[in-house]
Design a protein around this motif. Structure first.
Motif, PDB file in Angstrom:
ATOM      1  N   ALA A  16       0.809  -1.217   0.000  1.00 28.86           N
ATOM      2  CA  ALA A  16       0.000   0.000   0.000  1.00 28.86           C
ATOM      3  C   ALA A  16       0.843   1.268   0.000  1.00 28.86           C
ATOM      4  CB  ALA A  16      -0.935  -0.005   1.211  1.00 28.86           C
ATOM      5  N   ILE A  17       1.993   1.249   0.658  1.00 29.85           N
ATOM      6  CA  ILE A  17       2.767   2.497   0.791  1.00 29.85           C
ATOM      7  C   ILE A  17       3.815   2.673  -0.295  1.00 29.85           C
ATOM      8  CG2 ILE A  17       2.409   2.505   3.288  1.00 29.85           C
ATOM      9  CD1 ILE A  17       5.384   1.686   3.588  1.00 29.85           C
ATOM     10  N   HIS A  18       4.093   1.611  -1.074  1.00 31.66           N
ATOM     11  CA  HIS A  18       5.084   1.701  -2.145  1.00 31.66           C
ATOM     12  C   HIS A  18       4.405   1.509  -3.494  1.00 31.66           C
ATOM     13  CE1 HIS A  18       8.630   1.710   0.466  1.00 31.66           C
ATOM     14  NE2 HIS A  18       8.061   0.742   1.174  1.00 31.66           N
ATOM     15  N   ASP A  19       4.620   2.453  -4.397  1.00 26.99           N
ATOM     16  CA  ASP A  19       4.039   2.315  -5.734  1.00 26.99           C
ATOM     17  C   ASP A  19       4.651   1.134  -6.481  1.00 26.99           C
ATOM     18  OD1 ASP A  19       2.405   4.484  -5.351  1.00 26.99           O
ATOM     19  OD2 ASP A  19       3.858   5.917  -6.152  1.00 26.99           O
ATOM     20  N   GLU A  20       5.955   0.952  -6.318  1.00 27.58           N
ATOM     21  CA  GLU A  20       6.643  -0.141  -7.005  1.00 27.58           C
ATOM     22  C   GLU A  20       7.516  -0.898  -6.006  1.00 27.58           C
ATOM     23  OE1 GLU A  20       8.759   1.306 -10.375  1.00 27.58           O
ATOM     24  OE2 GLU A  20       6.970   2.026 -11.419  1.00 27.58           O
ATOM     25  N   TRP A  21       6.868  -1.587  -5.096  1.00 29.42           N
ATOM     26  CA  TRP A  21       7.590  -2.367  -4.083  1.00 29.42           C
ATOM     27  C   TRP A  21       8.267  -3.553  -4.763  1.00 29.42           C
ATOM     28  CZ3 TRP A  21       5.072  -6.484  -0.564  1.00 29.42           C
ATOM     29  CH2 TRP A  21       5.987  -6.932   0.389  1.00 29.42           C
ATOM     30  N   ASN A  22       9.553  -3.780  -4.452  1.00 29.19           N
ATOM     31  CA  ASN A  22      10.303  -4.877  -5.070  1.00 29.19           C
ATOM     32  C   ASN A  22      10.114  -6.213  -4.363  1.00 29.19           C
ATOM     33  OD1 ASN A  22      11.807  -4.634  -2.718  1.00 29.19           O
ATOM     34  ND2 ASN A  22      13.680  -3.907  -3.726  1.00 29.19           N
ATOM     35  N   ARG A  23       9.192  -6.265  -3.403  1.00 27.39           N
ATOM     36  CA  ARG A  23       8.824  -7.487  -2.672  1.00 27.39           C
ATOM     37  C   ARG A  23       9.888  -7.951  -1.684  1.00 27.39           C
ATOM     38  NH1 ARG A  23       5.396  -5.594  -5.601  1.00 27.39           N
ATOM     39  NH2 ARG A  23       3.800  -6.762  -6.748  1.00 27.39           N
ATOM     40  N   LYS A  24      10.895  -7.116  -1.447  1.00 25.22           N
ATOM     41  CA  LYS A  24      11.872  -7.427  -0.402  1.00 25.22           C
ATOM     42  C   LYS A  24      11.305  -6.988   0.939  1.00 25.22           C
ATOM     43  CE  LYS A  24      15.386  -8.644  -3.139  1.00 25.22           C
ATOM     44  NZ  LYS A  24      16.090  -9.929  -3.065  1.00 25.22           N
ATOM     45  N   PRO A  25      11.495  -7.772   2.007  1.00 29.72           N
ATOM     46  CA  PRO A  25      10.936  -7.367   3.296  1.00 29.72           C
ATOM     47  C   PRO A  25      11.575  -6.100   3.854  1.00 29.72           C
ATOM     48  CG  PRO A  25      12.302  -9.332   3.537  1.00 29.72           C
ATOM     49  CD  PRO A  25      12.145  -9.089   2.067  1.00 29.72           C
ATOM     50  N   PHE A  26      12.843  -5.845   3.517  1.00 27.84           N
ATOM     51  CA  PHE A  26      13.545  -4.665   4.005  1.00 27.84           C
ATOM     52  C   PHE A  26      14.178  -3.944   2.811  1.00 27.84           C
ATOM     53  CE2 PHE A  26      13.786  -8.226   6.982  1.00 27.84           C
ATOM     54  CZ  PHE A  26      12.960  -7.738   7.985  1.00 27.84           C
ATOM     55  N   PRO A  27      13.350  -3.311   1.973  1.00 32.11           N
ATOM     56  CA  PRO A  27      13.839  -2.775   0.698  1.00 32.11           C
ATOM     57  C   PRO A  27      14.752  -1.563   0.872  1.00 32.11           C
ATOM     58  CG  PRO A  27      11.570  -2.104   1.070  1.00 32.11           C
ATOM     59  CD  PRO A  27      11.911  -3.070   2.168  1.00 32.11           C
ATOM     60  N   SER A  28      15.597  -1.356  -0.120  1.00 36.12           N
ATOM     61  CA  SER A  28      16.486  -0.198  -0.150  1.00 36.12           C
ATOM     62  C   SER A  28      16.714   0.211  -1.600  1.00 36.12           C
ATOM     63  CB  SER A  28      17.830  -0.527   0.512  1.00 36.12           C
ATOM     64  OG  SER A  28      18.773   0.501   0.275  1.00 36.12           O
ATOM     65  N   GLN A  29      16.555   1.479  -1.873  1.00 38.51           N
ATOM     66  CA  GLN A  29      16.795   1.978  -3.230  1.00 38.51           C
ATOM     67  C   GLN A  29      18.280   2.153  -3.509  1.00 38.51           C
ATOM     68  OE1 GLN A  29      14.492   5.590  -3.510  1.00 38.51           O
ATOM     69  NE2 GLN A  29      12.589   4.492  -3.922  1.00 38.51           N
ATOM     70  N   GLN A  30      19.086   2.283  -2.445  1.00 38.60           N
ATOM     71  CA  GLN A  30      20.514   2.516  -2.644  1.00 38.60           C
ATOM     72  C   GLN A  30      21.302   1.234  -2.862  1.00 38.60           C
ATOM     73  OE1 GLN A  30      18.931   4.125   0.105  1.00 38.60           O
ATOM     74  NE2 GLN A  30      18.621   5.908  -1.205  1.00 38.60           N
ATOM     75  N   SER A  31      20.850   0.129  -2.301  1.00 41.02           N
ATOM     76  CA  SER A  31      21.613  -1.113  -2.360  1.00 41.02           C
ATOM     77  C   SER A  31      21.477  -1.769  -3.725  1.00 41.02           C
ATOM     78  CB  SER A  31      21.122  -2.075  -1.279  1.00 41.02           C
ATOM     79  OG  SER A  31      21.761  -3.317  -1.377  1.00 41.02           O
ATOM     80  N   GLU A  32      22.566  -2.374  -4.195  1.00 46.44           N
ATOM     81  CA  GLU A  32      22.582  -3.059  -5.489  1.00 46.44           C
ATOM     82  C   GLU A  32      21.580  -4.206  -5.521  1.00 46.44           C
ATOM     83  OE1 GLU A  32      25.865  -5.277  -8.428  1.00 46.44           O
ATOM     84  OE2 GLU A  32      26.458  -4.415  -6.494  1.00 46.44           O
ATOM     85  N   SER A  33      21.371  -4.874  -4.379  1.00 45.95           N
ATOM     86  CA  SER A  33      20.458  -6.014  -4.320  1.00 45.95           C
ATOM     87  C   SER A  33      19.002  -5.600  -4.181  1.00 45.95           C
ATOM     88  CB  SER A  33      20.835  -6.912  -3.137  1.00 45.95           C
ATOM     89  OG  SER A  33      20.577  -6.246  -1.906  1.00 45.95           O
ATOM     90  N   GLY A  34      18.760  -4.313  -3.899  1.00 46.48           N
ATOM     91  CA  GLY A  34      17.405  -3.851  -3.664  1.00 46.48           C
ATOM     92  C   GLY A  34      16.940  -4.067  -2.243  1.00 46.48           C
ATOM     93  N   SER A  35      17.849  -4.522  -1.361  1.00 47.07           N
ATOM     94  CA  SER A  35      17.486  -4.835   0.022  1.00 47.07           C
ATOM     95  C   SER A  35      18.516  -4.257   0.981  1.00 47.07           C
ATOM     96  CB  SER A  35      17.405  -6.347   0.214  1.00 47.07           C
ATOM     97  OG  SER A  35      17.243  -6.671   1.585  1.00 47.07           O
TER      98      SER A  35
END
Length: 455
Positions: free
Chosen positions: A316-335
């Motif tokens: 609900a809070i992310h328009d494009e959630w990558n499905r990671k439980p602890f997401p990060s936009q800065q990390s190469e892995s997305g988490s």
């Protein structure tokens, strides 16, 4: 107060330009990822740069990850992180040869590929080189010594970055790949074999991992629930300022529930896909696609209702959630990386006054050991139950009964039935935290709390 040297604007706009200028002066490939030694030699303070990047862009972002975002280093989306065609060909041939001759399982092939990708990236980070065959090439004894030192530097970096068992495994595949090269090319001596005699890999922990006690878990959970009522913090002040108190509290509640209830390794916390791997319903479980010698479908022993609500909250809070439980936009892995999650857990533990017997702060490994201890206790109880059934049924062993009468869903349900009440007692959940209850209907999730008697 002196002006900050490494500002956000400088990092984004000026730093890449200066590094490329040094590359041009030294006639180096401008896309190559510069080593820390090279940057320090050019007057950059890599420690200061790392600290500034984490301050401005996120605590899990490293200097090399940032430079890759700016176009340095290997950029291809291909299978192997190298542009050297002969290396790619030999890597493919080696993998296929192993798979065909040894009938390697998919997990083994995945481990092999991961190990050799790590070797390639390490060689690039340490030596600015993605051609693995260069370490076979020398004409004089002096050049041979230099090549040996370069291989040692790669192995040293792998040992520095990975635990003893993982490092040994990665270096083993490195050696095996070079053995394949010697067998199928003009080269006649394995560079890894020449230096490997110097290395020992510590694969035995110095001491047993201590699980957290029930009261310690209760204290961590209670501390998270009480944070909104506090007006000042000590150990977590910087984290709260960076991430916001309420959202970070939700992340940490999720981390505690997930690790205590499912027992993932630290890396599995970053790899898992919440929508693909987390399964809710009458027998909730998490599927781990890459696991050796462990169950791939693990029942959720604590608060599946919270984890399900968390997934819907993140959606609900992310328009494009990558499905990671602890997401990060800065990390190469997305988490968020394991080191970040461990820092968060240590900060929470310090805030709560929870420490291990030796005075150190708990890590994810201690949380996982809490799950493991309880999980094994439940399995022993399950085997006792099956032994009774086996005796009554006249079968030889409880394993015969298990194989003949017990499906995987039944096994998961039995384990959860025995353990859920125990875990739920010290992860009390009367309501969802406010950020979650504002976007999801908590009545849809908290309705189905059950007691052991209901099971």
């Amino acid at each position: 107060m002196p002006a900050e040297k490494y500002t956000k604007t400088y990092l984004r706009e000026q730093l890449p330009v200066e590094i490329r200028e040094h590359h041009r002066e030294d006639r180096l490939d401008p896309t190559k990822l510069p080593t820390y030694d090279y940057l320090n030699g050019k007057g950059f303070n890599t420690r200061g740069l790392n600290n500034a990047l984490q301050r401005h862009f996120g605590e899990e972002l490293t200097l090399h990850e940032f430079l890759r975002e700016q176009g340095f280093g290997y950029q291809s989306e291909g299978e192997w992180p190298t542009t050297h065609e002969r290396s790619i060909s030999l890597l493919n041939d080696y993998r296929d040869s192993r798979r065909e001759r040894n009938n390697d399982a998919a997990d083994t092939t995945s481990t092999l590929e991961s190990a050799l990708r790590s070797v390639l990236r390490t060689a690039q980070d340490v030596h600015n080189n993605d051609n693995l065959l260069v370490y076979f090439e020398y004409e004089t004894p002096k050049e041979e010594v230099q090549r040996n030192k370069q291989v040692e530097a790669i192995i040293d970096k792998i040992k520095e970055d990975l635990s003893g068992g993982a490092a040994e495994n990665y270096v083993r595949y490195f050696k095996y790949f070079f053995n394949y090269v010697v067998t199928h090319t003009e080269f006649d001596e394995n560079p890894v074999e020449k230096v490997l005699w110097q290395y020992d890999f510590d694969t035995t922990p110095d001491r047993e991992v201590q699980p957290l006690g029930e009261e310690q878990i209760k204290t961590l959970w209670a501390t998270l629930n009480q944070l909104p009522e506090q007006h000042s913090f000590e150990a977590i002040e910087g984290i709260v300022q960076r991430h916001g108190l309420e959202h970070w509290r939700v992340l940490m509640m999720t981390l505690l529930v997930f690790v205590i209830g499912v027992g993932p390794r630290a890396k599995e916390c970053t790899r898992t896909n919440c929508r693909k791997d987390w399964n809710f319903g009458s027998e909730p479980y998490v599927y781990f696609p890459v696991r050796k010698n462990q169950p791939s479908e693990v029942p959720i022993l604590a608060r599946p209702e919270f984890l399900e609500a968390y997934c819907d909250y993140m959606e609900a809070i992310h328009d494009e959630w990558n499905r990671k439980p602890f997401p990060s936009q800065q990390s190469e892995s997305g988490s968020r990386v394991p080191a970040t999650l461990n820092r968060w857990l240590k900060a929470l533990s310090e805030e709560a006054g929870v420490r291990l017997d030796d005075g150190s702060l708990p890590t994810l490994q201690n949380l996982r050991q809490t799950w493991h201890t309880r999980y094994m206790e439940v399995l022993r109880k399950s085997d006792v139950h099956l032994k009774i059934v086996a005796d009554d049924a006249g079968t030889k062993t409880e394993q015969t009964t298990k194989e003949g009468y017990w499906s995987d869903p039944e096994e998961r349900k039995s384990i959860r039935d025995l353990a859920a009440n125990h875990f739920d007692e010290f992860l009390l959940l009367d309501e969802l935290p406010e950020p979650m209850s504002e976007v999801v209907d908590q009545g849809q999730y908290l309705d189905y709390q059950k007691t052991l008697d209901e099971f």
